[in-house]
Design an enzyme around this catalytic site. Sequence first.
Site, PDB file in Angstrom:
ATOM      1  N   ASP A  30      23.709   2.226  14.628  1.00 26.25           N
ATOM      2  CA  ASP A  30      24.713   2.066  13.560  1.00 26.25           C
ATOM      3  C   ASP A  30      24.586   0.675  12.928  1.00 26.25           C
ATOM      4  OD1 ASP A  30      25.787   4.581  13.963  1.00 26.25           O
ATOM      5  OD2 ASP A  30      27.276   3.879  15.404  1.00 26.25           O
ATOM      6  N   ASP A  75      25.515  -4.341  25.484  1.00 25.86           N
ATOM      7  CA  ASP A  75      25.865  -2.937  25.241  1.00 25.86           C
ATOM      8  C   ASP A  75      25.079  -2.458  24.018  1.00 25.86           C
ATOM      9  OD1 ASP A  75      27.073  -0.505  24.849  1.00 25.86           O
ATOM     10  OD2 ASP A  75      29.000  -1.308  24.204  1.00 25.86           O
ATOM     11  N   ASP A 105      37.143   7.542  20.541  1.00 24.27           N
ATOM     12  CA  ASP A 105      36.326   7.543  21.760  1.00 24.27           C
ATOM     13  C   ASP A 105      37.201   7.221  22.970  1.00 24.27           C
ATOM     14  OD1 ASP A 105      34.146   7.970  20.145  1.00 24.27           O
ATOM     15  OD2 ASP A 105      33.342   5.930  20.338  1.00 24.27           O
ATOM     16  N   ASN A 145      31.924   3.791  12.276  1.00 30.20           N
ATOM     17  CA  ASN A 145      31.251   2.581  12.788  1.00 30.20           C
ATOM     18  C   ASN A 145      30.487   1.881  11.665  1.00 30.20           C
ATOM     19  OD1 ASN A 145      32.105   3.351  15.311  1.00 30.20           O
ATOM     20  ND2 ASN A 145      30.101   4.014  16.046  1.00 30.20           N
ATOM     21  N   GLY A 185      12.122  -3.414  17.537  1.00 32.41           N
ATOM     22  CA  GLY A 185      12.420  -3.570  16.100  1.00 32.41           C
ATOM     23  C   GLY A 185      12.283  -2.260  15.352  1.00 32.41           C
TER      24      GLY A 185
HETATM   25  P1  ATP Z   1      21.870   3.799  19.712  1.00 31.43           P
HETATM   26  O1  ATP Z   1      21.720   5.303  19.851  1.00 31.43           O
HETATM   27  O2  ATP Z   1      21.976   3.074  21.032  1.00 31.43           O
HETATM   28  O3  ATP Z   1      22.877   3.386  18.736  1.00 31.43           O
HETATM   29  P2  ATP Z   1      19.331   4.078  18.506  1.00 31.43           P
HETATM   30  O4  ATP Z   1      18.591   4.804  19.599  1.00 31.43           O
HETATM   31  O5  ATP Z   1      19.794   4.861  17.345  1.00 31.43           O
HETATM   32  O6  ATP Z   1      20.507   3.248  19.121  1.00 31.43           O
HETATM   33  P3  ATP Z   1      17.388   1.948  18.625  1.00 31.43           P
HETATM   34  O7  ATP Z   1      16.035   2.187  18.065  1.00 31.43           O
HETATM   35  O8  ATP Z   1      17.537   1.953  20.109  1.00 31.43           O
HETATM   36  O9  ATP Z   1      18.400   2.947  17.912  1.00 31.43           O
HETATM   37  O10 ATP Z   1      17.945   0.546  18.105  1.00 31.43           O
HETATM   38  C1  ATP Z   1      18.250   0.301  16.762  1.00 31.43           C
HETATM   39  C2  ATP Z   1      17.924  -1.131  16.432  1.00 31.43           C
HETATM   40  O11 ATP Z   1      18.723  -1.987  17.272  1.00 31.43           O
HETATM   41  C3  ATP Z   1      16.484  -1.541  16.704  1.00 31.43           C
HETATM   42  O12 ATP Z   1      15.673  -1.252  15.574  1.00 31.43           O
HETATM   43  C4  ATP Z   1      16.630  -3.029  16.964  1.00 31.43           C
HETATM   44  O13 ATP Z   1      16.724  -3.729  15.734  1.00 31.43           O
HETATM   45  C5  ATP Z   1      17.989  -3.118  17.659  1.00 31.43           C
HETATM   46  N1  ATP Z   1      17.897  -3.108  19.131  1.00 31.43           N
HETATM   47  C6  ATP Z   1      18.054  -2.040  19.937  1.00 31.43           C
HETATM   48  N2  ATP Z   1      17.921  -2.386  21.234  1.00 31.43           N
HETATM   49  C7  ATP Z   1      17.681  -3.712  21.247  1.00 31.43           C
HETATM   50  C8  ATP Z   1      17.444  -4.677  22.276  1.00 31.43           C
HETATM   51  N3  ATP Z   1      17.425  -4.334  23.563  1.00 31.43           N
HETATM   52  N4  ATP Z   1      17.223  -5.959  21.909  1.00 31.43           N
HETATM   53  C9  ATP Z   1      17.239  -6.315  20.605  1.00 31.43           C
HETATM   54  N5  ATP Z   1      17.453  -5.460  19.590  1.00 31.43           N
HETATM   55  C10 ATP Z   1      17.667  -4.178  19.896  1.00 31.43           C
END
Ligand code: ATP
Length: 300
Positions: A249, A243, A14, A44, A221
């Site tokens: 992941d 971040d 990256d 990752n 969640g």
């Molecule tokens: P990314 O593409 O950013 O890696 P994603 O879109 O695949 O993430 P998300 O549903 O946004 O997945 O997040 C995955 C998990 O990370 C959630 O189920 C939660 O457990 C945790 N998480 C994400 N954002 C937050 C937050 N702002 N505060 C606390 N936990 C978070």
Amino acid sequence: MKPNIVVIGSLNMDMVVQAPRLPVMGETLLGKSMQFVPGGKGANQAIGLARLGAEVAMIGRVGKDHFGSELLSSLQAGWVNSTGVKNTESAETGAASIVLAEGDNIIIVVPGANARCTPADIETQIELIERADIVLMQLEIPLATVTYAAKVAKQLQKTVILNPAPAQKLPPELLACVDYMTPNETELAILAEGQTGLEECMDAILTQGVRHVITTLGAQGAAYKEKGKTLLRIPGHQVPVVDTTGAGDAFNVGLAYAIGCGHALPDAISFANKVAAVSVGRFGAQQGMPTLEEVVHFSE
Ligand code: ATP
């Protein structure tokens, strides 16, 4: 007993540029910094699992170039068995160009060698699958390879976890082999083809043969469902966000690790929420992955 997990997926270098704002078309901007950091969903997740203490091997492809050697070294430094990651002469190591600005980003991924990871690679690395309890995959390598690996894993009676990112239409023979699928809400909508509503979308995937669907819901969640059972939600944690790159992941890492330890699904999801919550409090997808001790001592 350490869970033994094989991750079949992508490795990227990256190139992360921090800029004061995103440029408009044709504009040249002066950036603040540029870093080269190992990435790719496969790498990752492999690094994250090893950091929790799992026995991890990775299957994938890098180019025969400087970035490829760096990615292999970073896997080895992270205690991941990298013997299943092969060099390819015919393509360069996968790379992502990432511009971060004002909390937003622009990302372009060039798959490079990741696109050369073939079913034949799975065949030559079958021993790694035989030794594992769980096969964890994403969709940044060719779909034919993921499908083939899932079939092989099922024949060997392994647990198959598929993180369907980036989302795309999936063949029935792949869906039939998936024990746990972990879309985020956007991926869920794409996979559920025309359905709306969280539960309806999850049902649409279960109908296609997947055994458990776990949808991540950002800070809220996750929700999970098995065929014919009610939808359950496991709340996330309120944490200061540094971040969120790699939150998904980190979630998959926590889930695979806890399932590998033999935890029941609600406990495994709860553990995964914790792993992801720690990771969003830190910079970087790989750097942000916590140790088991950090997860155990985590509190909001
Ligand atoms: P990314 O593409 O950013 O890696 P994603 O879109 O695949 O993430 P998300 O549903 O946004 O997945 O997040 C995955 C998990 O990370 C959630 O189920 C939660 O457990 C945790 N998480 C994400 N954002 C937050 C937050 N702002 N505060 C606390 N936990 C978070």
